[in-house]
Design an enzyme around this catalytic site. Structure first.
Site, PDB file in Angstrom:
ATOM      1  N   ASN A   1      66.793  66.487  97.309  1.00 20.46           N
ATOM      2  CA  ASN A   1      66.959  65.384  98.201  1.00 20.46           C
ATOM      3  C   ASN A   1      65.840  65.220  99.120  1.00 20.46           C
ATOM      4  OD1 ASN A   1      69.440  64.646  96.925  1.00 20.46           O
ATOM      5  ND2 ASN A   1      70.529  66.536  97.695  1.00 20.46           N
TER       6      ASN A   1
ATOM      7  N   GLY B   1      61.950  64.191  98.656  1.00 15.94           N
ATOM      8  CA  GLY B   1      60.700  63.894  97.819  1.00 15.94           C
ATOM      9  C   GLY B   1      59.806  63.390  98.860  1.00 15.94           C
TER      10      GLY B   1
ATOM     11  N   LEU C   1      57.184  72.301  98.563  1.00 16.49           N
ATOM     12  CA  LEU C   1      57.618  71.516  99.381  1.00 16.49           C
ATOM     13  C   LEU C   1      59.004  70.986  99.032  1.00 16.49           C
ATOM     14  CD1 LEU C   1      57.485  69.901 102.306  1.00 16.49           C
ATOM     15  CD2 LEU C   1      55.771  68.645 101.220  1.00 16.49           C
TER      16      LEU C   1
ATOM     17  N   GLU D   1      51.936  64.302  94.726  1.00 12.29           N
ATOM     18  CA  GLU D   1      51.254  64.375  95.870  1.00 12.29           C
ATOM     19  C   GLU D   1      51.359  63.122  96.964  1.00 12.29           C
ATOM     20  OE1 GLU D   1      47.806  66.651  96.849  1.00 12.29           O
ATOM     21  OE2 GLU D   1      47.889  67.866  95.322  1.00 12.29           O
ATOM     22  N   GLY D   2      52.571  62.634  96.584  1.00 14.15           N
ATOM     23  CA  GLY D   2      53.014  61.547  97.361  1.00 14.15           C
ATOM     24  C   GLY D   2      52.801  60.306  96.804  1.00 14.15           C
TER      25      GLY D   2
HETATM   26  N1  COS Z   1      48.347  65.699 109.881  1.00 17.69           N
HETATM   27  C1  COS Z   1      48.977  66.309 111.043  1.00 17.69           C
HETATM   28  N2  COS Z   1      50.237  65.932 111.473  1.00 17.69           N
HETATM   29  C2  COS Z   1      50.957  64.873 110.910  1.00 17.69           C
HETATM   30  C3  COS Z   1      50.472  64.375 109.735  1.00 17.69           C
HETATM   31  C4  COS Z   1      49.246  64.760 109.408  1.00 17.69           C
HETATM   32  N3  COS Z   1      48.575  64.102 108.238  1.00 17.69           N
HETATM   33  N4  COS Z   1      51.685  63.621 109.422  1.00 17.69           N
HETATM   34  C5  COS Z   1      52.451  63.748 110.249  1.00 17.69           C
HETATM   35  N5  COS Z   1      51.934  64.804 111.132  1.00 17.69           N
HETATM   36  C6  COS Z   1      53.057  64.996 112.205  1.00 17.69           C
HETATM   37  C7  COS Z   1      53.366  64.005 113.133  1.00 17.69           C
HETATM   38  O1  COS Z   1      52.298  63.723 114.061  1.00 17.69           O
HETATM   39  C8  COS Z   1      54.712  64.279 113.823  1.00 17.69           C
HETATM   40  O2  COS Z   1      54.271  65.262 114.676  1.00 17.69           O
HETATM   41  P1  COS Z   1      55.162  65.326 116.339  1.00 17.69           P
HETATM   42  O3  COS Z   1      56.599  65.850 115.550  1.00 17.69           O
HETATM   43  O4  COS Z   1      54.347  66.003 116.875  1.00 17.69           O
HETATM   44  O5  COS Z   1      55.321  63.748 116.537  1.00 17.69           O
HETATM   45  C9  COS Z   1      55.374  65.133 112.531  1.00 17.69           C
HETATM   46  O6  COS Z   1      54.241  65.487 111.722  1.00 17.69           O
HETATM   47  C10 COS Z   1      56.281  64.117 111.969  1.00 17.69           C
HETATM   48  O7  COS Z   1      55.562  63.226 111.469  1.00 17.69           O
HETATM   49  P2  COS Z   1      56.222  61.728 110.948  1.00 17.69           P
HETATM   50  O8  COS Z   1      57.388  61.493 112.019  1.00 17.69           O
HETATM   51  O9  COS Z   1      55.248  60.603 110.647  1.00 17.69           O
HETATM   52  O10 COS Z   1      57.177  62.249 109.692  1.00 17.69           O
HETATM   53  P3  COS Z   1      57.947  61.284 108.825  1.00 17.69           P
HETATM   54  O11 COS Z   1      59.410  62.109 108.535  1.00 17.69           O
HETATM   55  O12 COS Z   1      58.138  59.962 109.277  1.00 17.69           O
HETATM   56  O13 COS Z   1      57.208  61.628 107.399  1.00 17.69           O
HETATM   57  C11 COS Z   1      55.522  61.079 105.630  1.00 17.69           C
HETATM   58  C12 COS Z   1      56.009  61.087 107.254  1.00 17.69           C
HETATM   59  C13 COS Z   1      56.262  59.971 104.992  1.00 17.69           C
HETATM   60  C14 COS Z   1      54.116  60.582 105.657  1.00 17.69           C
HETATM   61  C15 COS Z   1      55.817  62.323 105.007  1.00 17.69           C
HETATM   62  O14 COS Z   1      57.027  62.815 104.941  1.00 17.69           O
HETATM   63  C16 COS Z   1      55.042  62.469 103.570  1.00 17.69           C
HETATM   64  O15 COS Z   1      53.901  62.476 103.317  1.00 17.69           O
HETATM   65  N6  COS Z   1      55.856  62.334 102.525  1.00 17.69           N
HETATM   66  C17 COS Z   1      55.508  62.537 101.051  1.00 17.69           C
HETATM   67  C18 COS Z   1      55.526  64.046 100.898  1.00 17.69           C
HETATM   68  C19 COS Z   1      54.720  64.385  99.646  1.00 17.69           C
HETATM   69  O16 COS Z   1      53.357  63.775  99.590  1.00 17.69           O
HETATM   70  N7  COS Z   1      54.915  64.907  98.540  1.00 17.69           N
HETATM   71  C20 COS Z   1      54.613  65.185  97.342  1.00 17.69           C
HETATM   72  C21 COS Z   1      55.271  66.513  97.101  1.00 17.69           C
HETATM   73  S1  COS Z   1      54.208  67.796  97.631  1.00 17.69           S
HETATM   74  S2  COS Z   1      52.934  68.053  96.112  1.00 17.69           S
END
Ligand code: COS
Length: 384
Positions: A128, A130, A124, A363-364
């Site tokens: 740019n 993360g 994932l 993992e976030g």
């Molecule tokens: N389960 C199901 N759907 C989800 C969800 C979840 N846990 N979280 C978000 N969504 C959906 C939302 O409902 C939204 O859907 P719609 O487009 O239908 O409205 C869509 O995904 C986008 O969600 P959101 O607007 O909340 O996205 P953001 O860009 O604001 O990002 C965070 C949300 C910050 C929570 C996300 O980018 C994130 O988790 N970042 C960290 C990533 C991570 O953990 N990286 C580690 C590396 S991978 S090991």
């Protein structure tokens, strides 16, 4: 504390605990020093059928769940978090297929993963993108019966070692997170290569590499689910796998406590063992209390997920936040109790403190966990 684990769950914990004592603890310092990928230990885990625990029986697994996965992670991490993250990254790469894969994809990939014949990885993150996971730029363009991938994924655990990769890429750049899709890419696909192994502060035996896609053509059958759900696949996967990382923190802290207890009963200063000093006793009391609180939260999160509950983001994020902050504190205190010896590589707590830091980040980050928790909390209060 009594968690009323079933006999099967106790058996899993004992089995992995034994592997940790016999295979991981004796080799962890060398694996760390030489940054050597733990293939021998992965083979032991495969021979013990541990990769298949959470995979349904019809695909060669045991049909268990998040709690069993946490028990494995906890015990492995008592020994070495570099080893346990290698195991965890395979689950992270597998869950997108489990959750949204087609029957053909499940039949093709899950049995080998369940047997530990092939490791998996999850792609994932990018340079740019993360915390802002929706900011990815890797593209997947449909071309007849294929998708053509271009872009670079960064810091991918098991990169270069795994054979099955689940990759999040944009199929429609104009739609933001709704334009992302998830794909399966196999190692050795032309146009798919790896960057150098990254040099890290901790979890040094694990492999972290870039994944590079240059006109990499994959069959259209490798799309997971349908176009446009890639971001949701990633978020749902992280919701389920984060408690495994929380359990990693609990196991790591438990390992640090055990080492510290042993040391403090032997180390003498002012003519007494340091465990007889109240200053040390209070630190030990805080360590064990915090570990137990985190363990209770992690098991509860895992059980909530296994119950089939719908809204699991908050409990999953809470477990990761609390347990990883706890592990950082406990391992730092462990080094403090060891004093100068704790700062030396000769003793295990130095590595443990280095390993703890990443759990607050990967993992976030814990800042993102707080965002997730607060958002769901507010949503829940509005629904009342
Ligand atoms: N389960 C199901 N759907 C989800 C969800 C979840 N846990 N979280 C978000 N969504 C959906 C939302 O409902 C939204 O859907 P719609 O487009 O239908 O409205 C869509 O995904 C986008 O969600 P959101 O607007 O909340 O996205 P953001 O860009 O604001 O990002 C965070 C949300 C910050 C929570 C996300 O980018 C994130 O988790 N970042 C960290 C990533 C991570 O953990 N990286 C580690 C590396 S991978 S090991």
């Amino acid at each position: 504390m009594e968690y009323f684990l079933t006999d099967e769950q106790k058996m899993i914990k004992d089995l992995v605990g034994k592997i940790t004592e016999e295979k991981i603890i004796p080799t962890r310092a060398e694996l760390d020093e030489e940054e050597k990928f733990p293939w021998e230990i992965m083979k032991v885990l495969a021979d013990s059928d541990l990769f298949g625990l959470y995979i349904p029986e019809e695909y060669g697994g045991f049909g268990m769940g998040c709690l069993e996965n946490c028990l494995v992670m906890e015990e492995l991490s008592r020994g070495c978090c570099g080893v346990s993250v290698t195991f965890a990254a395979t689950a992270l790469g597998t869950y997108p297929i489990l959750l949204h894969g087609t029957e053909e994809q499940k039949k093709k990939y899950l049995p080998d993963i369940a047997r530990g014949k092939r490791l998996a990885a999850f792609g994932l993150t990018e340079a740019n993108a993360g915390s802002d996971a929706a900011g990815i730029q890797t593209t997947a363009v449909k071309d007849g019966d294929h998708y053509v991938l271009n872009g670079t994924k960064q810091w991918i655990t098991n990169g270069g070692e795994a054979e099955v990769y689940t990759i999040i890429a944009l199929t429609d750049k104009s739609k933001g997170s709704r334009g992302a899709s998830a794909f399966i890419v196999e190692k050795d696909t032309p146009g798919f290569s790896f960057g150098k192994k990254e040099k890290k502060m901790g979890i040094r035996c694990s492999a972290t590499r870039e994944l590079v896609f240059e006109d990499c053509r994959i069959p259209k059958e490798n799309l997971i689910g349908k176009e446009g759900i890639g971001f949701i696949v990633a978020m749902r996967t992280l919701d389920i796998t984060r408690p495994g990382i929380s359990a990693q923190a609990v196991g790591l802290a438990q390992g640090a406590l055990e080492a510290t207890l042993e040391y403090s009963r032997q180390r003498k200063q002012f003519g007494q063992t340091i465990s007889s000093f109240q200053a040390i006793q209070h630190m030990l009391a805080d360590m064990v209390t915090q570990i137990e609180a985190a363990r209770a939260l992690v098991y509860a999160a895992a059980k909530t997920i296994d119950s089939g509950a719908k809204n699991i983001s908050k409990v999953s994020a809470m477990s990761k936040l609390f347990a990883s902050d706890m592990a950082m504190k406990v391992t730092t205190d462990a080094v403090q109790i060891f004093g100068g010896y704790g700062y030396m590589r000769e003793y295990p707590v130095e590595k443990m403190m280095r390993d703890a830091k990443i759990i607050q980040i990967y993992e976030g980050t814990n800042q993102i966990q707080r965002n997730v928790i607060a958002l769901q909390l507010i949503k829940e209060s509005m629904a009342r």
